[in-house]
Design a protein around this motif. Sequence first.
Motif, PDB file in Angstrom:
ATOM      1  N   HIS A   1       0.825  -1.207   0.000  1.00 36.70           N
ATOM      2  CA  HIS A   1       0.000   0.000   0.000  1.00 36.70           C
ATOM      3  C   HIS A   1       0.860   1.258   0.000  1.00 36.70           C
ATOM      4  O   HIS A   1       0.489   2.267  -0.619  1.00 36.70           O
ATOM      5  CB  HIS A   1      -0.961  -0.008   1.180  1.00 36.70           C
TER       6      HIS A   1
ATOM      7  N   ASN B   1      -6.331   4.811   8.391  1.00 30.14           N
ATOM      8  CA  ASN B   1      -7.492   4.213   9.038  1.00 30.14           C
ATOM      9  C   ASN B   1      -8.531   3.745   8.023  1.00 30.14           C
ATOM     10  O   ASN B   1      -9.708   4.072   8.121  1.00 30.14           O
ATOM     11  CB  ASN B   1      -8.102   5.184  10.052  1.00 30.14           C
ATOM     12  N   HIS B   2      -8.064   3.017   7.023  1.00 25.11           N
ATOM     13  CA  HIS B   2      -8.933   2.450   5.990  1.00 25.11           C
ATOM     14  C   HIS B   2      -9.752   3.510   5.259  1.00 25.11           C
ATOM     15  O   HIS B   2     -10.911   3.306   4.919  1.00 25.11           O
ATOM     16  CB  HIS B   2      -9.833   1.358   6.575  1.00 25.11           C
TER      17      HIS B   2
ATOM     18  N   LYS C   1     -10.613   6.626   6.313  1.00 29.86           N
ATOM     19  CA  LYS C   1     -11.399   7.576   7.108  1.00 29.86           C
ATOM     20  C   LYS C   1     -10.637   8.897   7.248  1.00 29.86           C
ATOM     21  O   LYS C   1      -9.414   8.917   7.281  1.00 29.86           O
ATOM     22  CB  LYS C   1     -11.703   6.978   8.473  1.00 29.86           C
TER      23      LYS C   1
ATOM     24  N   TYR D   1      -0.883  -6.356   2.631  1.00 30.32           N
ATOM     25  CA  TYR D   1      -2.054  -6.385   3.491  1.00 30.32           C
ATOM     26  C   TYR D   1      -2.997  -7.472   2.990  1.00 30.32           C
ATOM     27  O   TYR D   1      -3.222  -7.558   1.783  1.00 30.32           O
ATOM     28  CB  TYR D   1      -2.754  -5.019   3.448  1.00 30.32           C
ATOM     29  N   PRO D   2      -3.547  -8.316   3.837  1.00 25.26           N
ATOM     30  CA  PRO D   2      -3.427  -8.337   5.296  1.00 25.26           C
ATOM     31  C   PRO D   2      -2.432  -9.366   5.836  1.00 25.26           C
ATOM     32  O   PRO D   2      -2.083  -9.304   7.002  1.00 25.26           O
ATOM     33  CB  PRO D   2      -4.846  -8.698   5.744  1.00 25.26           C
TER      34      PRO D   2
ATOM     35  N   LEU E   1     -15.478   2.381  -3.167  1.00 28.47           N
ATOM     36  CA  LEU E   1     -14.326   2.813  -2.373  1.00 28.47           C
ATOM     37  C   LEU E   1     -13.995   4.264  -2.695  1.00 28.47           C
ATOM     38  O   LEU E   1     -13.587   4.582  -3.816  1.00 28.47           O
ATOM     39  CB  LEU E   1     -13.115   1.921  -2.678  1.00 28.47           C
TER      40      LEU E   1
ATOM     41  N   PRO F   1     -11.850   6.650  -0.542  1.00 28.08           N
ATOM     42  CA  PRO F   1     -11.068   6.987   0.640  1.00 28.08           C
ATOM     43  C   PRO F   1     -10.671   8.463   0.680  1.00 28.08           C
ATOM     44  O   PRO F   1     -10.539   9.120  -0.351  1.00 28.08           O
ATOM     45  CB  PRO F   1      -9.823   6.109   0.479  1.00 28.08           C
TER      46      PRO F   1
END
Length: 137
Positions: A12, A25-26, A28, A50-51, A79, A81
Motif C-alpha cells: 500500500h 485508518n482504511h 477515514k 495487506y493483510p 471505495l 477513501p
Amino acid sequence: MTNWINTVSRDHVERAVRGRFTQANHGKPHMLRKMARGDWIVFYSPRTEYPKGEPLQAFTAIGQIVDDEPYQDETSPDLQPWRRSVDFLPCTETPIKPLLEELDFIEDKQRWGYKFRFGVFRIDDHDLEVIRKAMTE
C-alpha cells in the motif's frame, strides 16, 4: 509542524508513493484532518502485503504533506477513501530493529510493536531525525 507515523503495509505504501498521497485508518478522514501542510509523515510497514504478507518491520517511505485539506478520491463506486497529498523523499527501506534504542516514542523496548497498533500517531523532532537520517543517508 507535526511529525507523524502512518502504519501501512509495504504494498500500500508503494501505491501511495506512486500516487503521491497518504490515507489512514482504511480511508477515514479524522486523522488526516489533524495534519497540516509541511508536516512530515513516515511510513512504517509491519508486513509486505495487506493483510497477511510476510513480516517486514521497516520504515518504507518518508515525505511532507503538501496540501491544506483532505480530499476524497473516487477509487471505485464502492471505495472513496480520504487522502492527503505528499511529496516523498528519495529513501531506502530501513529496518526498525537497529533504531529501537534511539527512538523515544518506543517506551517499552521489549514490546516495541505495540505503538504501531494505533495506525497513525505523532512523534517528536528527535525521532523524526533518527528515522530520516537512517532512511536518506
